[in-house]
Write a protein that holds these residues in place. Sequence first.
Motif, PDB file in Angstrom:
ATOM      1  N   ALA A   1      64.641  92.118 103.517  1.00  0.00           N
ATOM      2  CA  ALA A   1      63.255  92.337 103.107  1.00  0.00           C
ATOM      3  C   ALA A   1      63.201  93.006 101.735  1.00  0.00           C
ATOM      4  CB  ALA A   1      62.531  93.193 104.147  1.00  0.00           C
ATOM      5  N   ALA A   2      64.088  93.982 101.516  1.00  0.00           N
ATOM      6  CA  ALA A   2      64.126  94.674 100.224  1.00  0.00           C
ATOM      7  C   ALA A   2      64.475  93.694  99.109  1.00  0.00           C
ATOM      8  CB  ALA A   2      65.153  95.811 100.264  1.00  0.00           C
ATOM      9  N   GLU A   3      65.424  92.841  99.405  1.00  0.00           N
ATOM     10  CA  GLU A   3      65.835  91.811  98.446  1.00  0.00           C
ATOM     11  C   GLU A   3      64.639  90.919  98.085  1.00  0.00           C
ATOM     12  OE1 GLU A   3      67.544  89.046  96.169  1.00  0.00           O
ATOM     13  OE2 GLU A   3      68.244  91.090  96.604  1.00  0.00           O
ATOM     14  N   ARG A   4      63.842  90.577  99.081  1.00  0.00           N
ATOM     15  CA  ARG A   4      62.662  89.732  98.889  1.00  0.00           C
ATOM     16  C   ARG A   4      61.602  90.448  98.041  1.00  0.00           C
ATOM     17  NH1 ARG A   4      60.853  85.888 102.217  1.00  0.00           N
ATOM     18  NH2 ARG A   4      62.753  84.892 102.865  1.00  0.00           N
ATOM     19  N   VAL A   5      61.401  91.745  98.337  1.00  0.00           N
ATOM     20  CA  VAL A   5      60.446  92.532  97.546  1.00  0.00           C
ATOM     21  C   VAL A   5      60.867  92.505  96.078  1.00  0.00           C
ATOM     22  CG1 VAL A   5      59.677  94.908  97.055  1.00  0.00           C
ATOM     23  CG2 VAL A   5      59.658  94.042  99.406  1.00  0.00           C
TER      24      VAL A   5
ATOM     25  N   GLU B   1      63.526 100.852  99.998  1.00  0.00           N
ATOM     26  CA  GLU B   1      64.918 100.429  99.807  1.00  0.00           C
ATOM     27  C   GLU B   1      65.075  99.631  98.520  1.00  0.00           C
ATOM     28  OE1 GLU B   1      67.103  99.264 103.320  1.00  0.00           O
ATOM     29  OE2 GLU B   1      68.304  97.830 102.154  1.00  0.00           O
ATOM     30  N   ALA B   2      64.126  98.737  98.267  1.00  0.00           N
ATOM     31  CA  ALA B   2      64.215  97.904  97.062  1.00  0.00           C
ATOM     32  C   ALA B   2      64.169  98.768  95.800  1.00  0.00           C
ATOM     33  CB  ALA B   2      63.068  96.893  97.034  1.00  0.00           C
ATOM     34  N   THR B   3      63.256  99.740  95.777  1.00  0.00           N
ATOM     35  CA  THR B   3      63.094 100.560  94.580  1.00  0.00           C
ATOM     36  C   THR B   3      64.284 101.490  94.389  1.00  0.00           C
ATOM     37  OG1 THR B   3      60.714 100.388  94.828  1.00  0.00           O
ATOM     38  CG2 THR B   3      61.510 102.126  93.385  1.00  0.00           C
ATOM     39  N   GLU B   4      64.728 102.080  95.496  1.00  0.00           N
ATOM     40  CA  GLU B   4      65.923 102.924  95.440  1.00  0.00           C
ATOM     41  C   GLU B   4      67.108 102.141  94.856  1.00  0.00           C
ATOM     42  OE1 GLU B   4      66.503 106.266  96.666  1.00  0.00           O
ATOM     43  OE2 GLU B   4      68.403 105.890  95.623  1.00  0.00           O
ATOM     44  N   ALA B   5      67.319 100.931  95.368  1.00  0.00           N
ATOM     45  CA  ALA B   5      68.463 100.134  94.916  1.00  0.00           C
ATOM     46  C   ALA B   5      68.308  99.754  93.446  1.00  0.00           C
ATOM     47  CB  ALA B   5      68.600  98.874  95.778  1.00  0.00           C
ATOM     48  N   ALA B   6      67.097  99.353  93.050  1.00  0.00           N
ATOM     49  CA  ALA B   6      66.888  98.923  91.665  1.00  0.00           C
ATOM     50  C   ALA B   6      67.059 100.091  90.697  1.00  0.00           C
ATOM     51  CB  ALA B   6      65.497  98.311  91.515  1.00  0.00           C
TER      52      ALA B   6
ATOM     53  N   ASP C   1      61.659 109.937  90.541  1.00  0.00           N
ATOM     54  CA  ASP C   1      60.774 111.018  91.016  1.00  0.00           C
ATOM     55  C   ASP C   1      59.673 110.477  91.919  1.00  0.00           C
ATOM     56  OD1 ASP C   1      62.261 112.700  89.452  1.00  0.00           O
ATOM     57  OD2 ASP C   1      60.903 112.585  87.739  1.00  0.00           O
ATOM     58  N   LEU C   2      59.205 109.282  91.572  1.00  0.00           N
ATOM     59  CA  LEU C   2      58.179 108.652  92.402  1.00  0.00           C
ATOM     60  C   LEU C   2      58.687 108.478  93.831  1.00  0.00           C
ATOM     61  CD1 LEU C   2      55.485 107.094  92.714  1.00  0.00           C
ATOM     62  CD2 LEU C   2      56.679 105.059  91.868  1.00  0.00           C
ATOM     63  N   LEU C   3      59.971 108.143  93.973  1.00  0.00           N
ATOM     64  CA  LEU C   3      60.543 107.980  95.309  1.00  0.00           C
ATOM     65  C   LEU C   3      60.463 109.275  96.106  1.00  0.00           C
ATOM     66  CD1 LEU C   3      63.677 105.763  94.539  1.00  0.00           C
ATOM     67  CD2 LEU C   3      61.749 105.140  96.013  1.00  0.00           C
ATOM     68  N   SER C   4      60.665 110.418  95.453  1.00  0.00           N
ATOM     69  CA  SER C   4      60.590 111.644  96.249  1.00  0.00           C
ATOM     70  C   SER C   4      59.150 111.982  96.606  1.00  0.00           C
ATOM     71  CB  SER C   4      61.322 112.826  95.596  1.00  0.00           C
ATOM     72  OG  SER C   4      61.221 112.798  94.232  1.00  0.00           O
ATOM     73  N   VAL C   5      58.202 111.649  95.734  1.00  0.00           N
ATOM     74  CA  VAL C   5      56.790 111.815  96.110  1.00  0.00           C
ATOM     75  C   VAL C   5      56.481 110.911  97.316  1.00  0.00           C
ATOM     76  CG1 VAL C   5      54.416 111.385  95.362  1.00  0.00           C
ATOM     77  CG2 VAL C   5      56.017 112.517  93.818  1.00  0.00           C
ATOM     78  N   ALA C   6      57.021 109.694  97.285  1.00  0.00           N
ATOM     79  CA  ALA C   6      56.775 108.743  98.376  1.00  0.00           C
ATOM     80  C   ALA C   6      57.443 109.198  99.672  1.00  0.00           C
ATOM     81  CB  ALA C   6      57.266 107.355  97.978  1.00  0.00           C
TER      82      ALA C   6
END
Lengths: 281, 211
Positions: A17-21, A58-63, B97-102
Amino acid sequence: MTDGWFAGLDPDDTTAAAERVASGRADAPEDWPATAVDAGYTADTEEYYERLRAATMEATEAAVTERERADDQQLVHAVRAMADCERTANELAERVAEWGGSRYGEAGSGVGYARRIAEGEVGDGGESGDRALRSLAERVVDVSEEADELRAYIERTAPAVAPNLSMLAGPVLAARLISLSGGLESLAKQPSGTVQLLGAEDALFAHLRGGAPSPKHGIIFTHEYVSGTRREERGSAARALAGKLSIAARIDHYSGDRRPDLQRELDERMERIRSRGGDGE
Amino acid sequence: MTPSLPGGVERRDFDGTTAIATQGHPEYGEATDGQYRRWNPHRSKLGAMLALGMDTGLEADQKTLYLGAAAGTTVSHVADLGGPTYAVEFAPRPARDLLSVADHRPNIFPLLKDARKPESYAHVVEPVDVVVQDVATRGQARVAALNRRFLDGEGRLLAAVKARSEDVTADPEAVFEAVVAELRDHYELLDTEQLDPYHEDHLGVVARPLE
Ligand SMILES: C[S@@+](CC[C@H](N)C(=O)[O-])C[C@H]1O[C@@H](n2cnc3c(N)ncnc32)[C@H](O)[C@@H]1O
């Protein structure tokens, strides 16, 4: 009819799903929560948002991680290339100086002398030997200018890759430290004693083999807080600086927060070290 | 007569001054009072629009698409209002930082995307009630036009336009005029107001999409 990020996915596969996002597309938004429920991807809207959140986090963390990693490696390449260009320019400049001395009897040195030859200020002859020498001098100038370009690139990018480390060390020294340890992550994992000696490996091995004195600092010697401190206090200055640089590298790697306090703490610490004994200079 | 504040935003007393506030986990060193935390209009252009009494049409629980989320300062307050909050930011450093707010708010969906490429997130973002835009980059009117597709007729665009992002040397008034003219091709403008004293050379815009 375009597909939402969840189309055809196994609901339990967050990674897919993260990959798709990350890589999916659609021209226009649709009522995705309702579509997902209709398609049986989730039981209800509440569950839809839970899955969407897991996938977007997950997608944003990975990117973000991937982009940060790529950036520190770009910096490593740039700082190594800059060092190569500087060394090559200096070596060739010495060759130009020797050659120029033999032809024109003028003993210049360094890139500045090569520049004068390249610009025709010295030995502006028309013989083939003059031309060959001038051509070599032009290369020296080019390579030296390339080193300057790379330095400017490092000064622009290091503060984004490692903001706190760049603030304390300056962007170029920050990049050198990252390069010497292979990346920001490995720098963040070094004890501060190792950071203090990065770049002094040869001296350290000589010391370990016996005979040579133990080195007190590596590349951080180029920092004004070490080189500009009285000799007797330099070891303490190097230790204090390395300690703060390690903390900065860790914050840069693990959180990315900006911590202006670090600079003030370092300044105060150095103030104390420098005012011990002596005349304060 | 200033319009009433959106549900979820309240005026509270912080150390003797009255300020707007939401309830949620503190994120950027803002003053707090129990569950309430100050929405600092100096740190947030949307906060400035509310503090200046602009009629934003914001309500609790609205679906929101936020463009230019940065480290999540304003996003955190928007999410405190309760609705699903899609937060688009294209720079990795602030997105960290946005991730930690989230982490503190299950209704934020962070997206590392370019607001000039809505087709790269339209498969994730549903139609919303509000688009908040604070991208501070050249072409702000174009970003608003491209993201018009996420709003239906009743939706609102709440944008902060930064003059210096369009042209550092031009007179801000002239820049605002040009941006507003371009916005009018896609939106009906309901209210515009400069955001000083909170933000120099910024124009706050409340608009509704044209049919
Ligand atoms: C002024 S800051 C936003 C501050 C934020 N809205 C707040 O109040 O907390 C502008 C942000 O927009 C981001 N940005 C600029 N152009 C963008 C684009 N095309 N797509 C997504 N984000 C963009 C920048 O990286 C920056 O983080």
